[in-house]
Design an enzyme around this catalytic site. Structure first.
Site, PDB file in Angstrom:
ATOM      1  CE1 TYR A  61      45.997  18.582  50.344  1.00 30.74           C
ATOM      2  CE2 TYR A  61      45.505  16.531  49.223  1.00 30.74           C
ATOM      3  CZ  TYR A  61      45.245  17.873  49.427  1.00 30.74           C
ATOM      4  OH  TYR A  61      44.250  18.473  48.713  1.00 30.74           O
ATOM      5  CE  LYS A 111      46.123  19.709  45.894  1.00 33.88           C
ATOM      6  NZ  LYS A 111      45.366  20.183  47.058  1.00 33.88           N
ATOM      7  N   GLY A 129      49.001  24.074  45.928  1.00 31.15           N
ATOM      8  CA  GLY A 129      47.560  23.866  46.093  1.00 31.15           C
ATOM      9  C   GLY A 129      46.736  25.133  46.220  1.00 31.15           C
TER      10      GLY A 129
HETATM   11  C1  NAY Z   1      41.525  18.839  46.311  1.00 26.98           C
HETATM   12  O1  NAY Z   1      41.944  18.052  47.170  1.00 26.98           O
HETATM   13  O2  NAY Z   1      40.474  18.681  45.718  1.00 26.98           O
HETATM   14  C2  NAY Z   1      42.341  20.001  45.983  1.00 26.98           C
HETATM   15  O3  NAY Z   1      43.255  19.890  45.246  1.00 26.98           O
HETATM   16  C3  NAY Z   1      42.001  21.282  46.551  1.00 26.98           C
HETATM   17  C4  NAY Z   1      42.659  22.518  45.933  1.00 26.98           C
HETATM   18  C5  NAY Z   1      41.919  23.676  46.486  1.00 26.98           C
HETATM   19  N1  NAY Z   1      42.240  23.851  47.870  1.00 26.98           N
HETATM   20  C6  NAY Z   1      41.352  23.674  48.855  1.00 26.98           C
HETATM   21  C7  NAY Z   1      41.847  23.926  50.246  1.00 26.98           C
HETATM   22  O4  NAY Z   1      40.210  23.368  48.647  1.00 26.98           O
HETATM   23  O5  NAY Z   1      41.981  24.716  44.364  1.00 26.98           O
HETATM   24  C8  NAY Z   1      42.192  24.952  45.726  1.00 26.98           C
HETATM   25  C9  NAY Z   1      41.244  26.051  46.201  1.00 26.98           C
HETATM   26  O6  NAY Z   1      39.906  25.654  46.017  1.00 26.98           O
HETATM   27  C10 NAY Z   1      41.471  27.336  45.407  1.00 26.98           C
HETATM   28  O7  NAY Z   1      42.816  27.742  45.540  1.00 26.98           O
HETATM   29  C11 NAY Z   1      40.540  28.449  45.881  1.00 26.98           C
HETATM   30  O8  NAY Z   1      40.943  28.902  47.157  1.00 26.98           O
END
Ligand code: NAY
Length: 293
Positions: A136, A164, A188
Site C-alpha cells: 500500500y 494499492k 485507490g
Molecule cells: C480501503 O482500504 O478500504 C480502500 O480501498 C479505500 C479506498 C478509498 N480511499 C480512502 C482513502 O478511503 O474509495 C476510496 C475513497 O473513499 C474514494 O475515492 C472517495 O474519496
C-alpha cells in the site's frame, strides 16, 4: 496480465443498531455487491471501518464474507493491516485457512515508522503465508510519500504481487509500472480512476464501487477499448457522487446510499457520523438520476 487485476469493492461492514458486527447485514452488503459484476471484494480495509474493529471481530468477518461468497467466482482480498506485525500475521493466516485469494495491508501507521521498519514489516508478512500480498502507498495515512526505490524494493520481495496506490503522484505510479510490468497496481482514488489507469494501473479498489459497481466495470471496459470520451463521461458521474459524499462523510454517505437502495446495512461505528443533514437530499437526488440507476 496479472490474475488479480481488475475492479474490487472495498467492502463495507454491516453493524447492528448497537454497532456490534451483524452477520445478516454483512451478508446483505455482500449480496448487493456481488450483483455488480466486479472482479472481487476487498475485505476489512479502511472502508470496512477495520481501524475501529478488534482483531477477533475481523476473524469473524473474514469467515462470514467467505461463506457469503461461496459458489461465486469473485476474488477475495483480505486486508490484514493491524497496528502490530503479530496481529497482522494472525489475520493473514486466518484468511489463508479460509481460502482467500490474496492479502493486503496498509503500511504500519500507528507510529512514525522508518522506511526500514516498513520494509521489514512487509517482508515478514509476505513470508507468513503462501498467499500473494498487495502492499500500500497512502501518504495521507502514513504522513509521508514513499520513494520509487522504497516501493520498488518491497515489490521485489518474494510473495509480493502488487500495490494499492492511494496517492495522486502519477509520476511514481508510471515509474512503478515500468519497473514492475507483472505487478498488479490498483488505483485507490475512485473519483480520478481514469488518470491512474492511463498512468499504468490495471485495477481499482474503492469504497464507491459498493454503490456504483456497474459503472466502474463499464469504465474499465471502456478504458481497455480505448473509448476515452466514454471513460470521461462515466468518471464525471463517479466524481459527482464523491462530491455528494464529501458533504455527509464518505462512509456514512455510502451506508445512507445503500439503505436508500434497499440494502439494510446498519450504521457506521462511532465516532463516524453524518456531517451535515443538509447533504442528505442532494445525495439521494443523485441516486435517483436515470443515468445512475
Ligand atoms: C480501503 O482500504 O478500504 C480502500 O480501498 C479505500 C479506498 C478509498 N480511499 C480512502 C482513502 O478511503 O474509495 C476510496 C475513497 O473513499 C474514494 O475515492 C472517495 O474519496
Amino acid at each position: 496480465t496479472n490474475a488479480l487485476a481488475g475492479m474490487y469493492a472495498a467492502l463495507l461492514s454491516g453493524f447492528a443498531d448497537n454497532e456490534d458486527l451483524d452477520e445478516k447485514r454483512q451478508r446483505n452488503i455482500v449480496d448487493h455487491v456481488l450483483r455488480q459484476g466486479l472482479k472481487g471484494l476487498y475485505v476489512g480495509g479502511s472502508t470496512g471501518e477495520s481501524g475501529l474493529m478488534s482483531t477477533d471481530e475481523l476473524f469473524e468477518q473474514q469467515a462470514v464474507v467467505k461463506d457469503a461468497t461461496n459458489g461465486h467466482e469473485t476474488k477475495l482480498i483480505a486486508h490484514v493491516g493491524q497496528p502490530s506485525l503479530r496481529d497482522s500475521i494472525r489475520l493473514a493466516r486466518n484468511a489463508e485457512k479460509l481460502g482467500y485469494d490474496a492479502l493486503s495491508a496498509l503500511p504500519p501507521h500507528s507510529y512514525r515508522f522508518t522506511p526500514d521498519e516498513i520494509f521489514h514489516y512487509y517482508k515478514a508478512l509476505a513470508a507468513s503465508t503462501g498467499l500473494p500480498l498487495i502492499i500500500y502507498e497512502i501518504p495521507g495515512r502514513v504522513g509521508r510519500e514513499s520513494s520509487v526505490a522504497e516501493l520498488s524494493a518491497i515489490l521485489d520481495l518474494p510473495g509480493v504481487a502488487g500495490i494499492k496506490f492511494s496517492s495522486m503522484n502519477l509520476m511514481i505510479l508510471s515509474q512503478l509500472r515500468s519497473k514492475h510490468p507483472d505487478s498488479v497496481i490498483y488505483f485507490g482514488s475512485d473519483e480520478t480512476y481514469m488518470t491512474g489507469a492511463i498512468a499504468g494501473a490495471n485495477g481499482g479498489i474503492g469504497s464507491t464501487y459498493n454503490v456504483l459497481g456497474k459503472l466502474y466495470v463499464a469504465m474499465d471496459e471502456a478504458m481497455s477499448g480505448g473509448q476515452i470520451e466514454r471513460v470521461r463521461d462515466l468518471q464525471a458521474i463517479s466524481r459527482t457522487y464523491v462530491e455528494r459524499l464529501f458533504e455527509v462523510g464518505v462512509m456514512p454517505g455510502i451506508k445512507l446510499s445503500l439503505r436508500h437502495l434497499g440494502v439494510d446495512c446498519g450504521p457506521c461505528r462511532a465516532p463516524f457520523r453524518i456531517l451535515s443533514d443538509a447533504g442528505r437530499k442532494p445525495l439521494i437526488d443523485f441516486l435517483e438520476q436515470p443515468d445512475v440507476k
